[in-house]
Design a protein around this motif. Structure first.
Motif: not given
Length: 280
Positions: A183-205
């Motif tokens: 189930f691959p997911v693509i995020a149209l976001l800058d990974p270094e932005s606040a929203m991008g980092k929040g998405i990464q933390r949510a997925f890791q958790r």
């Protein structure tokens, strides 16, 4: 049975079959334990030369043998049917392992065996303490063997059902990991932005097994979206001047998760209303 066979949905039909199969398997297990305990208790009485009323004892032995045989057949037939389902791969096996009827059966069997083991152990300790403190007990050997056979009997079935439960949990975990990996997911976001980092933390958790890839909105291509199961976008993208990005999103056939932009001029409401209420 006639009503079950008329069910078109195979998943629901299998769930209906499981209900009565687990009920019969549970009754068979109870009969198997009760009959085995009765037969082994009779054998111990013979070996320890305990006073027996032969007519009554042989009648009880016949009853215990009958219960043992009927319980053994019931348990083997119906337990094997539902247990074979639980080791299947794919959606059918996943439904079988997660079914409420299987959980109820396993937890009831484990609970009953735990209670049986603890009670038998308690009575064994009580008999030993009575003998230790000088209470006359001419059947100490018989009591020790009787309670020991119950401990072994309940412990054996307890261990077996715990193994089944552990296997179910392990298989469920592996199946979930496989589904997440597919189930691959693509995020149209800058990974270094606040929203991008929040998405990464949510997925890791919460969903560490789901492949997550970040693509900058101005670098998005049709090939990027081809294999994506879900697309995550920032709501502010709809305010962008680049209409090609919006066109690609509209042409995308999968699910799209829209994140509300921070300090945007749009107000995002999260009101759960019934369709009939909205129509009114």
């Amino acid at each position: 049975m006639g009503d079950i066979s008329t069910e078109i949905n195979t998943i629901k039909q299998a769930a209906m079959h499981r209900i009565y199969r687990y009920i019969l398997a549970g009754l068979g297990l109870a009969g198997l334990i009760f009959g085995t305990a009765g037969v082994t208790g009779f054998i111990i009485d013979l070996l320890t030369n305990t006073d027996l009323i032969w007519q009554d004892k042989y009648q009880v032995l016949a009853q215990n043998l009958a219960v043992l045989l009927v319980g053994l057949v019931l348990w083997l037939v119906y337990w094997q049917k539902v247990n074979r389902e639980s080791v299947l791969t794919g959606e059918a096996g996943d439904h079988a392992r997660r079914s409420l009827s299987r959980k109820i059966y396993l937890y009831l069997a484990i609970f009953a065996c735990v209670i049986g083991t603890m009670a038998s152990t308690g009575f064994l300790i009580y008999s030993l303490l009575q003998s230790l403190f000088g209470s006359p007990d001419y059947n100490l050997l018989n009591d020790v063997l009787q309670y020991s056979r119950l401990i072994l009997l309940f412990a054996a079935f307890l261990a077996y059902h715990l193994i089944c439960l552990k296997r179910d949990n392990r298989t469920l975990t592996r199946y979930l990991v496989e589904k997440q990996a597919a189930f691959p997911v693509i995020a149209l976001l800058d990974p270094e932005s606040a929203m991008g980092k929040g998405i990464q933390r949510a997925f890791q958790r919460f969903a560490d097994g789901i492949p997550l890839r970040f693509v900058l909105p101005n670098e998005i291509l049709v090939d990027n979206l081809k294999d994506a199961a879900t697309l995550i976008i920032d709501g502010s993208i709809f305010e962008a001047d680049d209409t090609s990005i919006i066109r690609l999103i509209k042409e995308y056939q999968g699910k799209v998760i829209v994140l509300p932009p921070a300090n945007g001029r749009y107000i995002w409401l999260n009101l759960l209303q019934k369709e009939t209420d909205i129509q009114k």
